[in-house]
Design an enzyme around this catalytic site. Structure first.
Site, mmCIF file in Angstrom:
data_model
loop_
_atom_site.group_PDB
_atom_site.id
_atom_site.type_symbol
_atom_site.label_atom_id
_atom_site.label_comp_id
_atom_site.label_asym_id
_atom_site.label_seq_id
_atom_site.Cartn_x
_atom_site.Cartn_y
_atom_site.Cartn_z
ATOM 1 N N TRP A 1 84.012 -137.990 -28.716
ATOM 2 C CA TRP A 1 85.077 -139.007 -29.053
ATOM 3 C C TRP A 1 84.794 -139.486 -30.224
ATOM 4 O O TRP A 1 85.991 -139.777 -31.086
ATOM 5 C CB TRP A 1 84.978 -140.030 -27.887
ATOM 6 C CG TRP A 1 86.024 -141.013 -27.775
ATOM 7 C CD1 TRP A 1 87.262 -141.069 -27.327
ATOM 8 C CD2 TRP A 1 85.815 -142.507 -28.750
ATOM 9 N NE1 TRP A 1 87.711 -142.457 -27.482
ATOM 10 C CE2 TRP A 1 86.973 -143.160 -28.379
ATOM 11 C CE3 TRP A 1 84.568 -142.937 -29.608
ATOM 12 C CZ2 TRP A 1 87.261 -144.422 -29.214
ATOM 13 C CZ3 TRP A 1 85.108 -144.151 -29.983
ATOM 14 C CH2 TRP A 1 86.160 -145.103 -29.828
ATOM 15 N N ASN B 1 67.802 -135.389 -22.188
ATOM 16 C CA ASN B 1 68.572 -135.976 -23.613
ATOM 17 C C ASN B 1 67.451 -136.299 -24.502
ATOM 18 O O ASN B 1 67.859 -136.554 -25.770
ATOM 19 C CB ASN B 1 69.197 -137.199 -23.277
ATOM 20 C CG ASN B 1 70.407 -136.828 -22.558
ATOM 21 O OD1 ASN B 1 71.306 -137.693 -21.835
ATOM 22 N ND2 ASN B 1 71.121 -135.717 -22.560
ATOM 23 N N ASP C 1 80.388 -138.251 -19.601
ATOM 24 C CA ASP C 1 80.348 -137.420 -20.697
ATOM 25 C C ASP C 1 81.389 -137.514 -21.843
ATOM 26 O O ASP C 1 82.623 -137.774 -21.712
ATOM 27 C CB ASP C 1 80.406 -135.983 -20.097
ATOM 28 C CG ASP C 1 79.949 -134.903 -20.998
ATOM 29 O OD1 ASP C 1 79.149 -135.278 -22.159
ATOM 30 O OD2 ASP C 1 80.291 -133.673 -20.729
ATOM 31 N N GLY C 2 80.949 -137.077 -22.882
ATOM 32 C CA GLY C 2 82.342 -137.103 -24.120
ATOM 33 C C GLY C 2 82.263 -138.248 -25.074
ATOM 34 O O GLY C 2 82.940 -138.403 -25.977
ATOM 35 N N ARG D 1 80.214 -128.781 -14.830
ATOM 36 C CA ARG D 1 78.912 -128.795 -14.342
ATOM 37 C C ARG D 1 78.481 -130.051 -13.775
ATOM 38 O O ARG D 1 78.833 -131.090 -14.258
ATOM 39 C CB ARG D 1 77.996 -128.096 -15.223
ATOM 40 C CG ARG D 1 78.133 -128.613 -16.585
ATOM 41 C CD ARG D 1 77.316 -127.861 -17.736
ATOM 42 N NE ARG D 1 76.921 -128.733 -19.106
ATOM 43 C CZ ARG D 1 78.106 -128.487 -20.026
ATOM 44 N NH1 ARG D 1 78.713 -127.578 -20.033
ATOM 45 N NH2 ARG D 1 77.861 -129.190 -21.182
ATOM 46 N N ILE D 2 77.109 -129.867 -13.188
ATOM 47 C CA ILE D 2 76.730 -131.048 -12.573
ATOM 48 C C ILE D 2 75.198 -131.657 -13.295
ATOM 49 O O ILE D 2 74.959 -132.920 -13.281
ATOM 50 C CB ILE D 2 76.372 -130.974 -11.217
ATOM 51 C CG1 ILE D 2 75.406 -129.685 -10.962
ATOM 52 C CG2 ILE D 2 77.459 -130.836 -10.244
ATOM 53 C CD1 ILE D 2 75.025 -129.643 -9.409
ATOM 54 N N SER D 3 74.745 -130.978 -14.291
ATOM 55 C CA SER D 3 73.810 -131.250 -15.141
ATOM 56 C C SER D 3 72.718 -131.976 -14.286
ATOM 57 O O SER D 3 72.355 -133.088 -14.975
ATOM 58 C CB SER D 3 74.374 -132.141 -16.142
ATOM 59 O OG SER D 3 75.401 -131.331 -16.878
ATOM 60 N N GLU E 1 82.239 -134.946 -2.709
ATOM 61 C CA GLU E 1 83.459 -134.272 -3.489
ATOM 62 C C GLU E 1 83.570 -134.493 -4.940
ATOM 63 O O GLU E 1 82.958 -135.584 -5.328
ATOM 64 C CB GLU E 1 84.727 -134.932 -3.005
ATOM 65 C CG GLU E 1 85.091 -135.006 -1.469
ATOM 66 C CD GLU E 1 85.323 -133.505 -0.910
ATOM 67 O OE1 GLU E 1 86.165 -132.743 -1.907
ATOM 68 O OE2 GLU E 1 84.942 -133.105 0.108
#
Length: 238
Positions: free
Chosen positions: A21, A64, A16-17, A190-192, A203
């Site tokens: 960015w 998406n 993500d990001g 979040r796990i989306s 984990e």
């Protein structure tokens, strides 16, 4: 008795990001996705040195498609170029490539490339890269349930024999071990809809770093923290 701690065998990553960015630099979101695609190579190369046998990356979700037509088209073009440009490197590195997700909505050229690189790298064993493309955890479970129900209807499966070990055989990931560690970049926690069934005892690490800045050093730092965790899988320490 607690299970002895080792490094993760299977790491799953929500990359993500990318868009943020690029926007932070005043550039189009697609530039961030291209930077993120280049980062994938660095992380794959780090896996064998850190005893990570499997890495699964979340490239494009079933949700998406809600993004702008321009961004979606750009991402599909990026996926095609990634396969074409990285195939030889992945082959030489000993990386086996697999895809999970519903391929039917993807364009024919991309599907053909996906099938091609899977066949090209099928005998590689040094690292296993799984790319989740048009993937959603709920969608995967729904598709798996339909296949299971069809086998029941066809008399191939006795409903009385179904246990919690039955459905995984129908999931896209049926040939993969469950992830030990799930990493999400960009600071979101979040796990989306990613690997919902498979991550029941994984984990989780939520890191602030945006994916294009997620270096090998950052990856190895997260792996080192995993080694200090006690995984009891529902049991208690004795």
């Amino acid at each position: 008795m607690s299970i002895p701690q080792t490094g993760p065998r299977h790491v799953a990553i929500i990359m993500d990001g990318n868009g943020r960015w690029a926007q932070m630099r005043g550039r189009p979101r697609l530039l961030g996705h291209r930077a993120g695609a280049r980062r994938v190579r660095e992380i794959i190369e780090a896996c064998p040195d850190n005893n990570v046998e499997y890495v699964t990356v979340f490239a494009f979700s079933t949700e998406n498609w809600k993004r702008t037509q321009t961004e979606v088209a750009g991402l599909m073009s990026l996926f095609r170029r990634y396969i074409e440009s990285e195939a030889q490197t992945l082959l030489e590195q000993g990386t086996r490539v697999r895809f999970i997700g519903d391929r039917l909505r993807l364009d024919a050229k991309l599907q053909k490339l996906m099938n091609w690189i899977e066949a090209l790298t099928a005998h590689n064993t040094r690292c296993n890269l799984t790319i989740a493309l048009n993937y959603g955890g709920r969608d995967e479970v729904a598709r798996a349930t339909k296949r299971l129900a069809q086998d029941v209807a066809d008399g191939k499966l006795d409903p009385a024999s179904i246990t919690d070990e039955t459905l995984p055989r129908y999931l896209d990931t049926h040939v993969l071990p469950d992830p030990d560690l799930v990493i999400r970049t960009s600071g979101e926690a979040r796990i989306s809809n990613f690997l919902l069934w498979q991550s029941a005892y994984a984990e989780y690490e939520f890191v602030d770093t945006l994916w294009p800045d997620f270096t090998r050093a950052t990856f190895e730092e997260v792996l080192s923290r995993f080694g200090g965790r006690e995984r009891r899988f529902g049991g208690v320490k004795t």
